[in-house]
Design a protein around this motif. Structure first.
Motif, PDB file in Angstrom:
ATOM      1  N   HIS A  11       0.825  -1.210   0.000  1.00 48.11           N
ATOM      2  CA  HIS A  11       0.000   0.000   0.000  1.00 48.11           C
ATOM      3  C   HIS A  11       0.862   1.265   0.000  1.00 48.11           C
ATOM      4  O   HIS A  11       0.561   2.226  -0.714  1.00 48.11           O
ATOM      5  N   SER A  15       0.283   3.983  -3.117  1.00 51.45           N
ATOM      6  CA  SER A  15      -0.602   5.102  -2.798  1.00 51.45           C
ATOM      7  C   SER A  15       0.192   6.237  -2.152  1.00 51.45           C
ATOM      8  O   SER A  15       0.804   6.051  -1.096  1.00 51.45           O
ATOM      9  N   GLU A  17      -1.107   8.855  -0.748  1.00 52.63           N
ATOM     10  CA  GLU A  17      -1.774   9.243   0.503  1.00 52.63           C
ATOM     11  C   GLU A  17      -1.348   8.342   1.662  1.00 52.63           C
ATOM     12  O   GLU A  17      -1.101   8.809   2.767  1.00 52.63           O
ATOM     13  N   ILE A  18      -1.267   7.057   1.393  1.00 56.37           N
ATOM     14  CA  ILE A  18      -0.848   6.134   2.453  1.00 56.37           C
ATOM     15  C   ILE A  18       0.623   6.332   2.779  1.00 56.37           C
ATOM     16  O   ILE A  18       1.029   6.272   3.936  1.00 56.37           O
ATOM     17  N   GLU A 197      -4.877   3.334   5.884  1.00 57.95           N
ATOM     18  CA  GLU A 197      -5.163   4.728   5.546  1.00 57.95           C
ATOM     19  C   GLU A 197      -5.124   5.655   6.754  1.00 57.95           C
ATOM     20  O   GLU A 197      -5.157   6.884   6.573  1.00 57.95           O
TER      21      GLU A 197
END
Length: 237
Positions: A11, A15, A17-18, A197
């Motif tokens: 992840h 990503s 954002e992550i 997240e």
């Protein structure tokens, strides 16, 4: 003690954002406070040779922490066999969040380990239902996480040896979030929170639980049991 933190590390690489939440990966966020507590902490990830879990690594590991989610099926059965054998031989295992669906945990539990889930960023309250347990030491009546993924019952696991935390969520669901088991000579702790997240592993109470858990799960210094044919013990003399 010698601790290994294992993480898929997928992840955080796919990503942005992550990656902002866990710039060094979830494994480093978990490892940092354990190192600060004085432990020798090694990290390993899925895409390393043998997933970073060589026999030499596991033989040195006293407690293994496991985070996985999207790539459970990519974990080689040979490595799963190796980890399970070490648990049965006395290595502690702490399974985190979506690691409930890992091959290792499902093998040790002998059930589907399935559950209900919902990604809605709801508030989670982890209620301490066994305040005398060493894993809950230093934690108040509950741990509050402002945003988390919901997990709901029924959670298809064996009845825990000990139940330490029960979660409640904004949507009304409850969940057995802190469960212990003995498997062979090893101790296993499942701890629910930790969706990728959210900054759950930066929470001081969550870090305290993990520090308590590695102490609880460390191997017991006891004689190795002997199995098989046994001679008659003559105590008459």
């Amino acid at each position: 003690m010698n601790i290994t933190v294992w993480n898929e590390f997928r992840h955080e690489q796919s990503s942005e954002e992550i990656a902002k939440v866990y710039p060094g990966g979830i494994h480093e966020a978990i490892a940092k406070p354990l190192r600060a507590a004085g432990h020798n902490v090694h990290t390993a990830t899925l895409d390393e040779p043998e997933h970073g879990l060589t026999q030499e690594c596991l033989d040195k590991t006293e407690v293994l922490l496991w985070w996985g989610h999207v790539a459970h099926g990519e974990v080689a059965d040979e490595v799963v066999d190796r980890v399970v054998a070490r648990v049965l031989d006395g290595m502690g295992l702490i399974v985190l969040h979506s690691g409930h669906f890992s091959k290792v945990f499902k093998r040790l539990m002998g059930t589907s380990c399935d559950l209900k889930w919902r990604e809605a960023g709801e508030r989670e309250l982890l209620w301490v239902v066994d305040p005398t347990h060493p894993i809950a030491e230093g934690v108040g009546q509950f741990i509050e996480l402002e945003h988390e993924e919901m997990y709901g019952e029924h959670f298809d696991i064996p009845v825990p040896d000990e139940l330490i935390f029960v979660s409640s969520f904004t949507g009304g669901e409850v969940f057995r979030s802190g469960c212990t088991y003995r498997r062979g000579r090893g101790k296993v702790f499942y701890f629910r929170p930790g969706h990728e997240e959210y900054p759950t592993y930066h929470n001081e109470d969550v870090q305290r639980v993990l520090q308590n858990a590695v102490q609880w799960a460390r191997p017991t210094q006891a004689a190795q049991p002997k199995y098989g044919n046994a001679p008659f013990l003559d105590f008459s003399r």
